[in-house]
Design an enzyme around this catalytic site. Sequence first.
Site, PDB file in Angstrom:
ATOM      1  CD  GLU A  20      -2.767  -1.266   2.317  1.00  0.00           C
ATOM      2  OE1 GLU A  20      -3.953  -1.773   2.108  1.00  0.00           O
ATOM      3  OE2 GLU A  20      -2.171  -1.124   3.602  1.00  0.00           O
ATOM      4  N   GLY A  86     -12.254  -3.445   2.744  1.00  0.00           N
ATOM      5  CA  GLY A  86     -13.469  -4.668   2.128  1.00  0.00           C
ATOM      6  C   GLY A  86     -14.653  -3.991   1.805  1.00  0.00           C
ATOM      7  CG  MET A 181      -8.637  -4.648   9.714  1.00  0.00           C
ATOM      8  SD  MET A 181      -7.699  -6.112   9.540  1.00  0.00           S
ATOM      9  CE  MET A 181      -7.467  -6.633  11.277  1.00  0.00           C
ATOM     10  CG  ASP A 205     -11.741  -8.014   0.924  1.00  0.00           C
ATOM     11  OD1 ASP A 205     -12.717  -8.192   1.606  1.00  0.00           O
ATOM     12  OD2 ASP A 205     -10.602  -7.552   1.390  1.00  0.00           O
TER      13      ASP A 205
END
EC number: 3.2.2.9
Length: 252
Positions: A20, A86, A181, A205
Amino acid sequence: MKKEIKKNYRIGIIAALQQEVQILFNKLKNYKINKISNITFYIGNIHNIHVVLAKSGVGKVFSGITCALLLQKYKVKFIINIGSAGSLNKNLKPGSIIIPTNVCYHDVNLTAFGYSIGQIKNCPKTFLSNTLMLKLTEKYLFENKIKYQKKLMISGDIFIDTCEKKSLLKKRFPKAIAVDMEAAAIAHVCYQFNIPILIIKSISDSSDINAADNFKYFINLASKNSSLVTINVLQTLFKNTKNILFDNNNRC
Protein backbone atom coordinates in the site's frame (compact mmCIF):
# COMPACT_ATOMS: atom_id res chain seq x y z
CA MET A 1 15.54 27.60 -10.92
CA LYS A 2 14.37 24.64 -8.88
CA LYS A 3 11.26 25.43 -6.91
CA GLU A 4 11.85 25.39 -3.16
CA ILE A 5 10.18 22.61 -1.20
CA LYS A 6 7.89 24.15 1.38
CA LYS A 7 8.75 22.00 4.36
CA ASN A 8 6.41 23.89 6.66
CA TYR A 9 3.53 22.01 5.05
CA ARG A 10 4.35 18.41 5.80
CA ILE A 11 1.70 15.91 4.82
CA GLY A 12 1.50 12.61 6.68
CA ILE A 13 0.41 9.59 4.64
CA ILE A 14 -0.40 6.32 6.41
CA ALA A 15 -0.93 2.83 5.01
CA ALA A 16 -0.80 -0.51 6.77
CA LEU A 17 1.11 -2.69 4.30
CA GLN A 18 4.20 -2.49 2.12
CA GLN A 19 2.11 -2.98 -1.03
CA GLU A 20 0.00 0.00 0.00
CA VAL A 21 2.97 2.37 0.40
CA GLN A 22 5.21 1.05 -2.38
CA ILE A 23 3.94 3.21 -5.26
CA LEU A 24 4.23 6.42 -3.25
CA PHE A 25 7.63 5.34 -1.99
CA ASN A 26 8.74 4.89 -5.60
CA LYS A 27 7.73 8.51 -6.25
CA LEU A 28 9.67 9.93 -3.29
CA LYS A 29 12.65 12.16 -4.05
CA ASN A 30 15.51 13.02 -1.70
CA TYR A 31 14.16 10.63 0.88
CA LYS A 32 15.47 9.14 4.08
CA ILE A 33 14.10 6.24 6.11
CA ASN A 34 13.53 6.19 9.87
CA LYS A 35 12.26 3.38 12.07
CA ILE A 36 10.57 3.95 15.41
CA SER A 37 9.23 0.97 17.36
CA ASN A 38 9.22 -1.16 14.19
CA ILE A 39 7.16 1.45 12.31
CA THR A 40 8.81 2.65 9.10
CA PHE A 41 8.74 6.32 8.09
CA TYR A 42 9.86 7.54 4.66
CA ILE A 43 10.61 11.28 4.64
CA GLY A 44 10.94 13.01 1.29
CA ASN A 45 9.01 14.91 -1.35
CA ILE A 46 6.54 14.05 -4.09
CA HIS A 47 5.96 16.68 -6.80
CA ASN A 48 7.81 19.17 -4.62
CA ILE A 49 5.45 18.50 -1.72
CA HIS A 50 7.07 17.50 1.56
CA VAL A 51 5.59 14.24 2.84
CA VAL A 52 6.19 11.68 5.55
CA LEU A 53 4.98 8.30 4.33
CA ALA A 54 4.40 5.73 7.07
CA LYS A 55 3.92 1.98 6.95
CA SER A 56 2.04 1.41 10.17
CA GLY A 57 1.30 -2.29 10.24
CA VAL A 58 -2.17 -3.79 10.46
CA GLY A 59 -4.80 -2.83 13.02
CA LYS A 60 -6.03 0.01 15.18
CA VAL A 61 -3.21 0.19 17.72
CA PHE A 62 -0.39 0.22 15.16
CA SER A 63 -2.15 2.81 13.01
CA GLY A 64 -3.02 4.99 16.00
CA ILE A 65 0.57 4.95 17.27
CA THR A 66 1.80 5.78 13.78
CA CYS A 67 -0.55 8.73 13.45
CA ALA A 68 0.45 10.11 16.85
CA LEU A 69 4.14 9.88 15.91
CA LEU A 70 3.49 11.70 12.63
CA LEU A 71 1.77 14.49 14.50
CA GLN A 72 4.15 14.78 17.44
CA LYS A 73 7.57 13.90 16.03
CA TYR A 74 7.21 14.92 12.39
CA LYS A 75 4.79 17.82 12.94
CA VAL A 76 2.65 17.05 9.90
CA LYS A 77 -0.16 19.49 9.13
CA PHE A 78 -2.68 16.96 7.95
CA ILE A 79 -3.11 13.24 7.41
CA ILE A 80 -4.07 11.11 4.43
CA ASN A 81 -4.92 7.46 5.05
CA ILE A 82 -4.60 5.26 1.97
CA GLY A 83 -4.77 1.57 1.14
CA SER A 84 -7.35 -1.18 0.83
CA ALA A 85 -10.79 -1.90 2.26
CA GLY A 86 -13.43 -4.60 2.09
CA SER A 87 -16.72 -3.84 0.36
CA LEU A 88 -20.07 -3.82 2.17
CA ASN A 89 -21.87 -2.53 -0.93
CA LYS A 90 -22.70 -4.71 -3.93
CA ASN A 91 -21.79 -1.86 -6.30
CA LEU A 92 -18.23 -1.65 -4.97
CA LYS A 93 -15.93 -4.10 -6.74
CA PRO A 94 -12.17 -4.71 -6.44
CA GLY A 95 -10.38 -1.57 -7.56
CA SER A 96 -13.29 0.78 -6.78
CA ILE A 97 -12.37 4.06 -5.09
CA ILE A 98 -13.99 5.25 -1.87
CA ILE A 99 -13.46 8.53 -0.03
CA PRO A 100 -15.36 8.08 3.24
CA THR A 101 -17.15 11.12 4.62
CA ASN A 102 -16.92 9.67 8.12
CA VAL A 103 -15.63 6.61 9.96
CA CYS A 104 -16.31 4.78 13.20
CA TYR A 105 -15.36 1.60 15.04
CA HIS A 106 -17.46 -1.51 14.47
CA ASP A 107 -15.92 -3.39 17.41
CA VAL A 108 -16.72 -0.81 20.11
CA ASN A 109 -19.94 -1.14 22.11
CA LEU A 110 -20.78 1.21 24.98
CA THR A 111 -24.52 1.14 24.35
CA ALA A 112 -25.06 0.04 27.96
CA PHE A 113 -24.03 3.58 28.94
CA GLY A 114 -26.17 5.36 26.38
CA TYR A 115 -23.65 5.70 23.56
CA SER A 116 -24.30 4.74 19.95
CA ILE A 117 -22.81 1.51 18.66
CA GLY A 118 -19.22 2.24 17.64
CA GLN A 119 -18.98 5.42 19.71
CA ILE A 120 -16.17 6.10 22.19
CA LYS A 121 -16.88 8.05 25.39
CA ASN A 122 -16.35 11.82 25.02
CA CYS A 123 -16.20 11.55 21.23
CA PRO A 124 -18.80 11.90 18.48
CA LYS A 125 -20.69 9.03 16.91
CA THR A 126 -18.37 9.12 13.91
CA PHE A 127 -15.13 10.90 13.01
CA LEU A 128 -15.41 13.23 10.02
CA SER A 129 -13.14 13.61 7.03
CA ASN A 130 -12.17 17.20 6.32
CA THR A 131 -14.84 18.88 4.19
CA LEU A 132 -12.54 20.92 1.97
CA MET A 133 -10.17 18.01 1.37
CA LEU A 134 -13.13 15.85 0.36
CA LYS A 135 -14.39 18.49 -2.06
CA LEU A 136 -11.00 18.88 -3.71
CA THR A 137 -10.66 15.12 -4.06
CA GLU A 138 -14.15 14.83 -5.51
CA LYS A 139 -13.33 17.56 -8.00
CA TYR A 140 -10.30 15.63 -9.22
CA LEU A 141 -12.24 12.35 -9.46
CA PHE A 142 -15.15 13.98 -11.29
CA GLU A 143 -12.93 15.82 -13.77
CA ASN A 144 -11.04 12.61 -14.54
CA LYS A 145 -14.20 10.48 -14.81
CA ILE A 146 -13.15 8.19 -11.95
CA LYS A 147 -16.11 6.51 -10.27
CA TYR A 148 -16.19 6.62 -6.49
CA GLN A 149 -18.46 6.42 -3.47
CA LYS A 150 -18.38 8.50 -0.30
CA LYS A 151 -20.30 7.45 2.77
CA LEU A 152 -19.54 5.85 6.13
CA MET A 153 -16.66 3.40 6.47
CA ILE A 154 -16.21 1.28 9.60
CA SER A 155 -13.04 -0.11 11.18
CA GLY A 156 -12.13 -2.90 13.59
CA ASP A 157 -9.49 -5.45 14.44
CA ILE A 158 -11.28 -8.18 12.49
CA PHE A 159 -10.76 -9.24 8.88
CA ILE A 160 -14.30 -9.75 7.58
CA ASP A 161 -14.30 -13.07 5.76
CA THR A 162 -17.75 -14.63 6.14
CA CYS A 163 -21.23 -13.67 5.00
CA GLU A 164 -22.37 -13.88 8.62
CA LYS A 165 -19.85 -11.29 9.78
CA LYS A 166 -20.68 -9.08 6.82
CA SER A 167 -24.43 -9.32 7.42
CA LEU A 168 -24.00 -8.41 11.08
CA LEU A 169 -22.01 -5.30 10.17
CA LYS A 170 -24.57 -4.26 7.57
CA LYS A 171 -27.33 -4.71 10.14
CA ARG A 172 -25.53 -2.66 12.79
CA PHE A 173 -24.22 -0.04 10.35
CA PRO A 174 -26.69 0.14 7.45
CA LYS A 175 -25.05 3.28 6.03
CA ALA A 176 -21.56 1.74 5.86
CA ILE A 177 -20.17 1.02 2.40
CA ALA A 178 -16.81 -0.48 3.37
CA VAL A 179 -14.75 -1.87 6.24
CA ASP A 180 -11.05 -1.74 7.08
CA MET A 181 -8.79 -2.19 10.12
CA GLU A 182 -7.16 1.24 10.54
CA ALA A 183 -9.08 4.32 9.39
CA ALA A 184 -11.23 4.95 12.47
CA ALA A 185 -8.22 4.79 14.79
CA ILE A 186 -6.29 7.22 12.60
CA ALA A 187 -9.26 9.57 12.41
CA HIS A 188 -9.71 9.29 16.19
CA VAL A 189 -6.13 10.45 16.78
CA CYS A 190 -6.54 13.29 14.27
CA TYR A 191 -9.72 14.31 16.05
CA GLN A 192 -7.96 14.44 19.42
CA PHE A 193 -5.12 16.54 17.99
CA ASN A 194 -7.39 18.82 15.95
CA ILE A 195 -5.76 17.76 12.67
CA PRO A 196 -7.71 17.33 9.41
CA ILE A 197 -7.83 13.95 7.70
CA LEU A 198 -8.65 12.59 4.26
CA ILE A 199 -9.18 8.88 3.57
CA ILE A 200 -8.61 7.47 0.08
CA LYS A 201 -9.20 3.73 -0.14
CA SER A 202 -9.70 1.16 -2.86
CA ILE A 203 -11.63 -2.09 -2.59
CA SER A 204 -9.64 -5.33 -2.34
CA ASP A 205 -12.41 -7.83 -1.54
CA SER A 206 -16.12 -8.25 -0.85
CA SER A 207 -15.89 -9.15 2.86
CA ASP A 208 -17.25 -12.64 2.28
CA ILE A 209 -16.08 -16.26 2.27
CA ASN A 210 -13.69 -15.48 -0.61
CA ALA A 211 -12.27 -12.38 1.06
CA ALA A 212 -8.84 -13.78 1.98
CA ASP A 213 -8.17 -15.15 -1.51
CA ASN A 214 -9.52 -12.03 -3.20
CA PHE A 215 -7.49 -9.80 -0.91
CA LYS A 216 -4.29 -11.58 -1.93
CA TYR A 217 -5.25 -11.34 -5.60
CA PHE A 218 -6.47 -7.73 -5.64
CA ILE A 219 -4.31 -6.03 -2.99
CA ASN A 220 -1.89 -4.75 -5.63
CA LEU A 221 -4.75 -3.32 -7.72
CA ALA A 222 -6.33 -1.67 -4.69
CA SER A 223 -2.96 -0.27 -3.58
CA LYS A 224 -2.25 1.06 -7.07
CA ASN A 225 -5.62 2.78 -7.46
CA SER A 226 -5.55 4.33 -4.00
CA SER A 227 -1.97 5.54 -4.50
CA LEU A 228 -2.50 7.00 -7.97
CA VAL A 229 -5.50 9.01 -6.82
CA THR A 230 -3.49 10.22 -3.82
CA ILE A 231 -0.52 11.29 -5.95
CA ASN A 232 -2.72 13.30 -8.30
CA VAL A 233 -4.76 14.84 -5.50
CA LEU A 234 -1.67 15.93 -3.53
CA GLN A 235 -0.91 18.89 -5.76
CA THR A 236 -4.47 20.17 -5.54
CA LEU A 237 -4.48 19.78 -1.77
CA PHE A 238 -1.15 21.54 -1.41
CA LYS A 239 -2.42 24.60 -3.25
CA ASN A 240 -5.17 24.84 -0.65
CA THR A 241 -3.16 23.89 2.43
CA LYS A 242 -3.82 27.14 4.31
CA ASN A 243 -7.54 26.84 3.75
CA ILE A 244 -7.54 23.23 4.85
CA LEU A 245 -5.78 24.05 8.09
CA PHE A 246 -8.48 26.54 9.00
CA ASP A 247 -11.38 24.36 7.83
CA ASN A 248 -10.98 21.65 10.43
CA ASN A 249 -14.16 19.91 11.55
CA ASN A 250 -12.41 17.18 13.52
CA ARG A 251 -12.43 18.35 17.11
CA CYS A 252 -13.83 16.55 20.21
